[in-house]
Design an enzyme around this catalytic site. Structure first.
Site, PDB file in Angstrom:
ATOM      1  N   ASP A  51      -9.095  -7.036  -6.412  1.00  0.00           N
ATOM      2  CA  ASP A  51      -8.058  -6.345  -5.634  1.00  0.00           C
ATOM      3  C   ASP A  51      -6.943  -7.310  -5.202  1.00  0.00           C
ATOM      4  OD1 ASP A  51      -9.908  -4.159  -5.687  1.00  0.00           O
ATOM      5  OD2 ASP A  51     -10.871  -4.932  -3.863  1.00  0.00           O
ATOM      6  N   GLU A 261      -6.942   5.530  -5.104  1.00  0.00           N
ATOM      7  CA  GLU A 261      -7.022   4.406  -4.155  1.00  0.00           C
ATOM      8  C   GLU A 261      -6.036   3.329  -4.588  1.00  0.00           C
ATOM      9  OE1 GLU A 261     -11.102   3.046  -4.463  1.00  0.00           O
ATOM     10  OE2 GLU A 261     -10.785   2.215  -6.456  1.00  0.00           O
TER      11      GLU A 261
HETATM   12  O1  FUB Z   1     -13.065  -3.779  -3.702  1.00  0.00           O
HETATM   13  C1  FUB Z   1     -13.665  -2.619  -3.179  1.00  0.00           C
HETATM   14  C2  FUB Z   1     -12.904  -1.445  -3.625  1.00  0.00           C
HETATM   15  O2  FUB Z   1     -12.921  -1.345  -5.048  1.00  0.00           O
HETATM   16  C3  FUB Z   1     -11.439  -1.479  -3.312  1.00  0.00           C
HETATM   17  O3  FUB Z   1     -11.163  -1.281  -1.971  1.00  0.00           O
HETATM   18  C4  FUB Z   1     -10.956  -0.455  -4.240  1.00  0.00           C
HETATM   19  O4  FUB Z   1      -9.587  -0.391  -4.392  1.00  0.00           O
HETATM   20  C5  FUB Z   1     -11.694  -0.836  -5.503  1.00  0.00           C
HETATM   21  O5  FUB Z   1     -11.032  -1.847  -6.200  1.00  0.00           O
END
Ligand code: FUB
Length: 361
Positions: A51, A261
């Site tokens: 991320d 997301e």
């Molecule tokens: O890294 C945990 C979660 O996985 C992140 O918050 C999301 O965006 C996904 O990449």
């Protein structure tokens, strides 16, 4: 003490490949399990970072990633396997330069309200202070967004005693416009709990996926202006609506285009580019608007699916060129142990983005 780590990217060759103890690292798996050649190589080879939220502060590149760990938790649709608990910052002088992995910048143990799941963070700078925005579950298991401050871009950061009021879910991203005003973007469905806030109030019974209304507008990521002190919302969260080619909101059933997301905002040529992950279809998509709130017109894909379930990244400019920071599972082939990477990004003359393929063949 900080240490240098391996760094090499497609189009941005690296200076050094070193591991945490300073020695030369062996090359990462040259090909994917199905024989494909990777476009770029991991920035760091002996720790897992995902991320990646990249910023240029004072002429240097700083990456604020999740710090992936193996807690031995099996994969599920809520992302239980992503059991991270702290943050470390990466820095480099230029794309392809040696990467410094800085010491722990914040541990959830130091955050009074948080319990677990230090998921994707972001950072911002204002008036001599660096701000780290991070999601974590509170003691009741509800995702909240916290903020922590430091005089240094690499921390250590000190967390505010309470989460940001009125913010919820996960994947915070902060965009500062040319007028100095900053905006907080956030949200994620499924394990990110955004569906539980559909009415504006937390409903634990709202399920673990989405609204389950495929012919209705999809759940939107959220955006709000930040207060002058960068520690609060200056207004209630609004929907960052993504529109289709007919100007209608993208529908819940449109998994290739709907928000899942990983919000990220950047500005180029007076236009606001809203990048996000489509989750279960694994694209980094983008939509363009005329202001930081949107609506944003779905425009295309920035990144085709990487190796691994999640896709999440950031776009930044450095010395006149544009770059995508992203992650994949090249080093582990496990969804929860990811490696941050970087590659150059190209705009077409009309402002659209040339879709990046994470494999060379
Ligand atoms: O890294 C945990 C979660 O996985 C992140 O918050 C999301 O965006 C996904 O990449």
């Amino acid at each position: 003490m900080a240490f240098l780590a391996g760094c090499s990217s497609g189009g941005v060759p690296n200076d050094t490949i070193a591991n945490a103890s300073g020695g030369t690292d062996s090359p990462a798996a040259a090909r994917s399990p199905d024989g494909k050649q990777y476009l770029a190589q991991p920035l760091v080879k002996d720790l897992f970072f995902a991320d990646p939220s990249a910023h240029v502060f004072d002429g240097k590149i700083y990456i604020y990633p999740s710090h992936d760990v193996d807690a031995g938790i099996p994969d599920d649709d809520l992302g239980s396997q992503y059991a991270m608990h702290d943050y470390q910052v990466l820095s480099m002088d230029r794309p392809g330069g040696a990467v410094t992995v800085h010491p722990v910048a914040l541990d959830l143990k130091q955050v009074p309200w948080a319990s677990e799941k230090a998921w994707a963070p972001d950072a911002a700078y204002k008036n001599g202070t660096y701000y780290l925005y991070f999601p974590a579950k509170d003691k009741q298991g509800v995702f909240r967004i916290g903020v922590a401050t430091s005089a240094s871009p690499v921390g250590p950061f000190k967390a505010e005693p309470q989460p940001i009021q009125g913010a919820y879910s996960m994947d915070p991203a902060v965009f500062t416009d040319e007028d100095g005003q900053s905006y907080l973007y956030l949200g994620g469905i499924w394990g990110g709990q955004l569906q539980r806030w559909a009415t504006g109030k937390y409903d634990p019974n709202a399920g673990d996926t989405d609204l389950k209304k495929d012919d209705q507008p999809a759940l939107s990521g959220k955006v709000a202006r930040l207060s002058p002190d960068m520690k609060q919302l200056a207004e209630p969260l609004r929907d960052a609506v993504i529109l289709d080619e007919k100007g209608k909101p993208v529908l819940g059933g449109d998994h290739d285009r709907r928000f899942f997301e990983g919000s990220w905002m950047f500005k180029r040529g007076g236009k606001y580019y809203y990048m996000y992950s489509t989750g279960d279809t694994h694209f980094l998509a983008y939509a363009i608007g005329d202001n930081p709130y949107g609506p944003f017109k779905y425009t295309g894909r920035i990144l085709e699916p990487v190796q691994g379930w999640t896709s999440h990244g950031s776009v930044f400019a450095f010395k006149g060129k544009w770059y995508l920071a992203y992650h994949d599972t090249q080093l582990s082939n496990k969804n929860h142990l990811r490696s941050a990477k970087m590659t150059e990004l190209t705009f077409n003359p009309d402002g659209t983005i040339q879709t990046i393929k994470p494999f060379k063949d």
